[in-house]
Scaffold this motif. Structure first.
Motif, PDB file in Angstrom:
ATOM      1  N   PRO A 247     128.910  61.143 -38.809  1.00 27.43           N
ATOM      2  CA  PRO A 247     129.781  60.132 -39.409  1.00 27.43           C
ATOM      3  C   PRO A 247     130.248  60.552 -40.803  1.00 27.43           C
ATOM      4  CG  PRO A 247     127.943  59.080 -38.299  1.00 27.43           C
ATOM      5  CD  PRO A 247     127.664  60.552 -38.256  1.00 27.43           C
ATOM      6  N   GLU A 248     131.522  60.322 -41.077  1.00 29.92           N
ATOM      7  CA  GLU A 248     132.088  60.787 -42.336  1.00 29.92           C
ATOM      8  C   GLU A 248     131.693  59.903 -43.516  1.00 29.92           C
ATOM      9  OE1 GLU A 248     135.835  63.115 -40.262  1.00 29.92           O
ATOM     10  OE2 GLU A 248     136.219  61.263 -41.374  1.00 29.92           O
ATOM     11  N   THR A 249     130.886  58.893 -43.253  1.00 30.61           N
ATOM     12  CA  THR A 249     130.247  58.123 -44.319  1.00 30.61           C
ATOM     13  C   THR A 249     129.005  58.840 -44.841  1.00 30.61           C
ATOM     14  OG1 THR A 249     129.084  56.902 -42.582  1.00 30.61           O
ATOM     15  CG2 THR A 249     131.073  55.897 -43.486  1.00 30.61           C
ATOM     16  N   ASN A 250     128.524  59.834 -44.118  1.00 31.89           N
ATOM     17  CA  ASN A 250     127.343  60.598 -44.513  1.00 31.89           C
ATOM     18  C   ASN A 250     127.707  61.546 -45.654  1.00 31.89           C
ATOM     19  OD1 ASN A 250     125.239  62.717 -44.538  1.00 31.89           O
ATOM     20  ND2 ASN A 250     124.542  61.788 -42.624  1.00 31.89           N
ATOM     21  N   PRO A 251     126.942  61.585 -46.734  1.00 36.03           N
ATOM     22  CA  PRO A 251     127.291  62.459 -47.863  1.00 36.03           C
ATOM     23  C   PRO A 251     127.273  63.938 -47.520  1.00 36.03           C
ATOM     24  CG  PRO A 251     125.114  61.445 -48.175  1.00 36.03           C
ATOM     25  CD  PRO A 251     125.749  60.756 -47.013  1.00 36.03           C
ATOM     26  N   ASP A 358     135.440  64.752 -52.970  1.00 35.00           N
ATOM     27  CA  ASP A 358     135.646  63.377 -53.418  1.00 35.00           C
ATOM     28  C   ASP A 358     136.921  63.247 -54.257  1.00 35.00           C
ATOM     29  OD1 ASP A 358     133.292  62.930 -52.095  1.00 35.00           O
ATOM     30  OD2 ASP A 358     132.059  62.887 -53.907  1.00 35.00           O
ATOM     31  N   ARG A 361     139.822  63.121 -51.894  1.00 29.93           N
ATOM     32  CA  ARG A 361     139.965  61.800 -51.280  1.00 29.93           C
ATOM     33  C   ARG A 361     140.647  60.841 -52.245  1.00 29.93           C
ATOM     34  NH1 ARG A 361     140.724  60.648 -46.639  1.00 29.93           N
ATOM     35  NH2 ARG A 361     142.559  59.789 -47.655  1.00 29.93           N
ATOM     36  N   ARG A 385     141.664  50.836 -40.252  1.00 31.19           N
ATOM     37  CA  ARG A 385     140.229  51.014 -40.542  1.00 31.19           C
ATOM     38  C   ARG A 385     139.624  49.717 -41.080  1.00 31.19           C
ATOM     39  NH1 ARG A 385     136.805  54.145 -38.247  1.00 31.19           N
ATOM     40  NH2 ARG A 385     136.728  51.999 -37.514  1.00 31.19           N
ATOM     41  N   GLU A 386     140.436  48.895 -41.736  1.00 36.73           N
ATOM     42  CA  GLU A 386     139.961  47.603 -42.238  1.00 36.73           C
ATOM     43  C   GLU A 386     139.841  46.565 -41.123  1.00 36.73           C
ATOM     44  OE1 GLU A 386     142.789  46.466 -45.171  1.00 36.73           O
ATOM     45  OE2 GLU A 386     142.391  48.180 -46.480  1.00 36.73           O
ATOM     46  N   ASP A 390     133.953  49.598 -36.308  1.00 36.90           N
ATOM     47  CA  ASP A 390     133.612  50.990 -36.605  1.00 36.90           C
ATOM     48  C   ASP A 390     133.583  51.858 -35.353  1.00 36.90           C
ATOM     49  OD1 ASP A 390     133.424  50.350 -39.245  1.00 36.90           O
ATOM     50  OD2 ASP A 390     131.237  50.514 -39.382  1.00 36.90           O
ATOM     51  N   GLU A 410     138.869  57.317 -41.545  1.00 36.44           N
ATOM     52  CA  GLU A 410     137.480  57.727 -41.728  1.00 36.44           C
ATOM     53  C   GLU A 410     136.727  57.516 -40.423  1.00 36.44           C
ATOM     54  OE1 GLU A 410     134.520  56.972 -45.310  1.00 36.44           O
ATOM     55  OE2 GLU A 410     134.575  55.221 -43.974  1.00 36.44           O
ATOM     56  N   ARG A 412     133.585  56.846 -38.499  1.00 35.22           N
ATOM     57  CA  ARG A 412     132.291  56.253 -38.838  1.00 35.22           C
ATOM     58  C   ARG A 412     131.273  56.308 -37.713  1.00 35.22           C
ATOM     59  NH1 ARG A 412     135.069  50.880 -41.603  1.00 35.22           N
ATOM     60  NH2 ARG A 412     136.042  51.984 -43.385  1.00 35.22           N
TER      61      ARG A 412
END
Length: 587
Positions: A247-251, A358, A361, A385-386, A390, A410, A412
């Motif tokens: 997932p692209e929420t992962n750092p 970052d 982005r 995305r909003e 997910d 993104e 997720r």
């Protein structure tokens, strides 16, 4: 008691767990689809055979099952050929069943036969495997061979052609073999010495990274990948088609849209673990200057298909194995060795390199301050995305539209995107969205597409309505072949083009390009004419309410989005996209 060739084929597919088939009905294979449906399989009928192939490919990728489609002799097979090329190129597990004219006048053509051409001869170089069953007695043998090819090696399109008289004619009953009797059912496991070597290399590396392709998706190795990345503190990049496997929420995720940042980690890494990817053209072939040269970067490559190992870049360790099996066993070996890893150095390196990602982005998101009408295409993905869950499946289609959508979306949840990342095939997204709805009926599905791409198969809106499939199509209408137009402008008048990009004050005249303009199609009204929900918007503030109404409608929906045609042409990353298709010049 006699049976038919089609009944034998249907029984064998049932034994393989096939529950859905895509295709247009035809008398040349009545016994096949009749027996399939009467044994409990679902038949979904589109309005064009190419769409059947795309539906099967999407269904296979999202469900992990075999995607099955069919096409009738002559015209039907001619219509399915684009789908053959795309699904093979994208590496989706699809079995295509076709009928042909009766034996005795085909293979070879007797001369002047109606609806007859060398179907196997045409498809064979396009597919993973293609043969014809000349008699009912050979159907079990060749079906077994086809199914073996479906499940062995890299997924792709497999084709079996059967004459109409063989499918519909009488056949002797045969003792049916179970799948375990003619193909391996367990995934390929790695050798212990290879696992130990990989564990040693990953433990000692100063800065390892992981690169993932579609093999991670086919193995459904998402949890194992996330755990390994965490244990190693290794950044993860992907091919375009594998976006979101972490997932692209992962750092630790380095999304492909941040091309410069991805190239940085690929050059800084002293070791790369490649999982289920052959490092193809959009991965820059694994070559410098986009990757570090082999003399200063070691590489471990894991793939289920030995033909992909070491194909585009030499490796220090080649492992033929299922990615999930490899990661599961590798984790057992590396989890107890974290004390031997230079983790503080890796953490420091990751933190430093993350700044470029970052910052990119943030730079991209600056465009979202443009709230003008007609809207900037960047808003479409961002607003979706909003609105959507997910785990909603997104389908990318079109030229510049697909670029904009990718750069502002993104990922997720793993395996929630579809597109033709290897083929760039306009119009495939329509069928992929329908196939996604069939594979995941309880999840939201939406397709962001251009008006050029949607023009290839708009009739399939009716297919969605008729089959109670509920995708939402967002058609970004700029009334031009945008990607072609921008290429013409830069090629024919580069100086003027750069000036126009800087000021963006006037439309580009039709006299400056050749046949790049398209006419008006009211996509919302076209959808309504086929029983779907339709709306039209042109401003960012209008899109979210329209999406919510589309979801509430509870049926297929089409939202016509008027986007700024000139701004639409200057999609992010276009220069990188052009560079990808040049041979890299090594350092």
């Amino acid at each position: 008691m006699a049976t038919t060739g089609g009944a034998i084929m249907a029984e064998m597919l049932g034994a393989e767990g096939v529950d859905t088939i895509f295709g247009i009905i035809d008398g040349t294979y009545t016994q096949f689809f009749w027996n399939c449906t009467h044994s409990g399989m679902r038949l979904i009928t589109p309005r064009h055979e190419t769409i059947a192939a795309h539906m099967a490919g999407a269904y296979a990728r999202l469900s992990g099952k075999l995607g099955v489609c069919m096409a009738s002799n002559g015209p039907g097979v001619a219509n399915v050929l684009p789908g053959v090329a795309v699904e093979q190129g994208e590496g989706n597990r699809v079995l295509l069943i076709t009928s042909s004219r009766r034996s005795g006048i085909s293979y070879p053509d007797r001369g002047g036969a109606y609806q007859c051409f060398d179907q196997v001869g045409v498809i064979r170089p396009m597919a993973k495997w293609s043969e014809t069953a000349s008699s009912a007695a050979r159907i079990p043998e060749l079906m077994r061979q086809a199914l073996r090819n479906c499940w062995e090696g890299r997924p792709g399109l497999v084709h079996l052609d059967v004459p109409e008289n063989v499918i519909n004619g009488e056949a002797k009953p045969v003792g049916m073999q179970k799948p375990a009797q003619y193909r391996p059912l367990k995934p390929i496991t790695p050798r212990q010495d290879q696992l130990e070597a990989a564990a040693q290399m990953l433990t000692k590396a100063s800065f390892p990274i992981i690169h993932c392709g579609s093999g991670v998706i086919h193995a459904a190795a998402y949890d194992e990948l996330a755990r390994l990345a965490e244990v190693l503190h290794a950044p993860v990049c992907t091919s375009w088609s594998a976006r979101g496997v972490l997932p692209e929420t992962n750092p630790l995720a380095w999304p492909m849209v941040h091309i410069k940042a991805v190239n940085q980690i690929r050059n800084e890494a002293d070791l790369v673990l490649v999982l289920g990817s052959e490092l193809g053209e959009t991965d820059w072939w694994g070559k410098a200057p986009y990757w570090a040269a082999p003399d200063r970067q070691k590489l471990i490559q894991v793939d289920i298909d030995p033909q992909r190992l070491g194909r585009n870049r030499p490796a220090d360790l080649l492992v033929q194995a299922d990615v999930k099996e490899f990661l599961t066993q590798l984790l057992e070996k590396v989890q107890g060795r974290t004390g031997e890893m230079p983790l503080s150095g890796r953490q420091s390196k990751v933190a430093g390199l993350a700044k470029e990602r970052d910052q990119d982005r943030a730079k991209l998101d600056e465009k979202l301050s443009d709230r003008s009408e007609p809207m900037l295409t960047a808003h479409v993905s961002k607003i979706c995305r909003e609105v959507f869950e997910d785990d909603a499946v997104i389908v990318f289609d079109g030229g510049n539209t697909a670029v904009w959508a990718n750069f502002y979306h993104e990922m997720r949840v793993p395996n929630t995107q579809l597109g033709t990342h290897h083929f760039g095939h306009l119009g495939a997204g329509t069928g992929q969205a329908l196939g996604a709805c069939a594979a995941r009926p309880d999840q939201q599905v939406y397709c962001i597409t251009g008006d050029g791409a949607m023009g290839f198969h708009p009739q399939e809106i009716e297919t969605a309505v008729r089959n109670n499939l509920k995708p939402i199509f967002l058609v970004c209408a700029d009334k031009q072949w945008g990607m072609v137009k921008i290429n013409q402008i830069f090629a024919l008048k580069p100086v003027q083009s750069l000036l126009k990009k800087a000021v963006l004050k006037r439309d580009l005249g039709q006299e400056e390009t050749v046949n790049t303009e398209l006419g008006e199609i009211a996509w919302d009204k076209l959808a309504q004419s086929m029983g779907a929900h339709g709306e039209r918007v042109s401003a960012p503030d209008q899109l979210k309410p329209a999406l919510l109404r589309a979801l509430d409608a509870g049926r297929c929906a089409v939202i016509h989005i008027d986007v700024d045609p000139e701004k639409h042409m200057y999609a992010p990353g276009l220069m990188h996209f052009k560079a990808m298709h040049q041979e890299p010049k090594g350092k």
